[in-house]
Write a protein that holds these residues in place. Structure first.
Motif, PDB file in Angstrom:
ATOM      1  N   ALA A   1      56.238  13.402  60.936  1.00  0.00           N
ATOM      2  CA  ALA A   1      55.226  14.144  61.695  1.00  0.00           C
ATOM      3  C   ALA A   1      53.892  14.152  60.962  1.00  0.00           C
ATOM      4  O   ALA A   1      52.822  14.058  61.594  1.00  0.00           O
TER       5      ALA A   1
ATOM      6  N   SER B   1      57.766  11.949  70.115  1.00  0.00           N
ATOM      7  CA  SER B   1      56.676  11.305  69.379  1.00  0.00           C
ATOM      8  C   SER B   1      55.500  10.982  70.293  1.00  0.00           C
ATOM      9  O   SER B   1      54.339  11.197  69.924  1.00  0.00           O
TER      10      SER B   1
ATOM     11  N   VAL C   1      60.932   5.606  60.887  1.00  0.00           N
ATOM     12  CA  VAL C   1      62.304   5.956  61.252  1.00  0.00           C
ATOM     13  C   VAL C   1      63.289   4.920  60.699  1.00  0.00           C
ATOM     14  O   VAL C   1      64.356   5.276  60.183  1.00  0.00           O
TER      15      VAL C   1
ATOM     16  N   LEU D   1      62.096  16.905  65.375  1.00  0.00           N
ATOM     17  CA  LEU D   1      62.502  15.673  64.694  1.00  0.00           C
ATOM     18  C   LEU D   1      63.693  15.923  63.771  1.00  0.00           C
ATOM     19  O   LEU D   1      64.623  15.103  63.699  1.00  0.00           O
TER      20      LEU D   1
ATOM     21  N   LEU E   1      63.709  10.768  70.653  1.00  0.00           N
ATOM     22  CA  LEU E   1      62.771  10.478  69.564  1.00  0.00           C
ATOM     23  C   LEU E   1      61.423  10.023  70.109  1.00  0.00           C
ATOM     24  O   LEU E   1      60.368  10.534  69.704  1.00  0.00           O
TER      25      LEU E   1
ATOM     26  N   PRO F   1      62.346  13.395  57.771  1.00  0.00           N
ATOM     27  CA  PRO F   1      61.932  13.552  59.180  1.00  0.00           C
ATOM     28  C   PRO F   1      60.654  14.364  59.342  1.00  0.00           C
ATOM     29  O   PRO F   1      59.817  14.045  60.205  1.00  0.00           O
TER      30      PRO F   1
END
Length: 384
Positions: free
Chosen positions: A196, A275, A253, A344, A271, A192
């Protein structure tokens, strides 16, 4: 009179909509025709995700250690069996610590566990015998791991013997429980976090390169000379990359959940809210870099130094922020990835924690607003 003004206003809005749609369509075609955009948006994220999913691991399991039993008794053999059966150690057996000293120096073993002579006698007399743990201090993380898990193995051994009625109760029995990631699998928080990093690359690096390319070719000045406002131009250029960033995130993802087996306990809404918000400072920073440099090579270097490296090193992704010097800790407050990565990880492992998400979204929007304001100002100065 009012009717004519109203019709003029409608025509003006329609003209703006057509111009904006043409800008978005033009930028979308450019992305499709540019192999580097596809490479950065889809190929590079896959490479990074596979590296963090398979190549990078913080799980220190099956560490090779030497186990020295100086006096063979039923009690010491039972303790040695606990070390041999531990999933944290790969044990090499011996009877003298000196035969493993060279292996420790050369790194062939990470520690030497010594069950000394007289261990059984001291245990029978109630004197709390100790084992000796010799580790290589040049690698503090592994040294602490060997020491802590050696102590844990001994504590578990004493607790098991007490439960079977063969030993005394341990002085303190600590029962450990790990929430959200019971297996302590590093992949579950590395993957996760790597999303990023991927979004930082797609948002900042790709935007800075593409816009800087237009500055180099002179097409940016030509577009600014058309009857298009600066806001329309910037929005028309950034919207395709905003959608591209969300698409890249979605792909990552899906791979994280279905290929790497990372649990997803939060909501899709959280999510995408996190984002989409993160892409605002990422795109704004890329736009600012391109407007300030007008050079692809310089833009790429600045994007890596000011976006990728801080996201990688100063966001808490690999290194704990609280362990950094105070000055560096203050610098991390302006790194957008600092707010996205823990959010995240929470979405994947813990679920929706909206008070935490709301604060992260607010800070990222603030940072993004600053970047866009500076980019707009720099663009006006360049044109003027």
């Amino acid at each position: 009179m009012n009717v004519s003004r109203k019709s003029d206003s409608i025509e003006e809005r329609g003209g703006r909509a057509r111009r904006f749609a043409a800008l978005v369509r033009k930028e979308s075609y450019q992305i499709v025709r540019d192999p580097s955009s596809i490479l950065i948006a889809f190929v590079l994220p896959l490479i990074l995700l596979f590296l963090f999913g398979y190549g990078v691991s913080l799980d220190t399991t099956r560490t090779r250690v030497a186990l020295v039993v100086e006096e063979a008794t039923p009690l010491t053999r039972d303790l040695a069996a606990s070390f041999q059966g531990s999933r944290y150690f790969a044990v090499v057996n011996g009877h003298d610590r000196r035969e493993f000293e060279d292996d420790l120096v050369l790194g062939r073993v990470r520690g030497i566990l010594v069950i000394p002579a007289g261990f059984a006698a001291d245990h029978a007399a109630g004197r709390h015998p100790a084992i000796q743990v010799v580790v290589d201090g040049s690698d503090p993380n592994t040294a602490n791991f060997v020491q802590n898990y050696a102590q844990g193995t001994v504590a578990n051994w004493e607790r098991q013997r007490f439960s079977e009625g063969m030993g005394r109760s341990p002085a303190i029995a600590a029962e450990q429980r790990f929430w959200f990631n019971p297996e302590l699998t590093s992949r579950n928080f590395l993957v996760p976090g790597s999303i990023a990093i991927v979004m930082t690359l797609v948002g900042t690096l790709l935007t800075s390169l593409v816009v800087a390319r237009e500055w180099e070719r002179g097409t940016m000045e030509a577009m600014m000379a058309t009857p298009v406002s600066a806001a329309e131009l910037l929005a028309g250029k950034l919207l395709p990359y905003f959608i591209l960033g969300l698409t890249s995130m979605t792909l990552c993802v899906l791979l994280a959940v279905f290929l790497f087996g990372v649990p997803f306990r939060g909501s899709v809404a959280a999510l995408y809210a996190l984002s989409a918000t993160f892409l605002m400072p990422a795109l704004g920073q890329g736009l600012l870099i391109s407007a300030a440099t007008k050079n692809q090579f310089l833009a790429s270097q600045l994007a890596l130094i000011t976006a990728f490296l801080p996201a990688f090193l100063l966001s808490g992704f690999l290194f704990e922020i609280n362990s950094m010097p105070t000055v560096i800790q203050w610098i991390t407050f302006i790194v957008p990835a600092r707010y996205l990565i823990p959010s995240l990880q929470s979405v994947f492992l813990a679920g929706d924690i909206w008070p935490m998400f709301a604060r992260a979204i607010a800070v990222m929007l603030l940072i993004g607003s600053v970047f866009f304001a500076l980019a707009a100002r720099s663009t006006r100065k360049r044109i003027g």
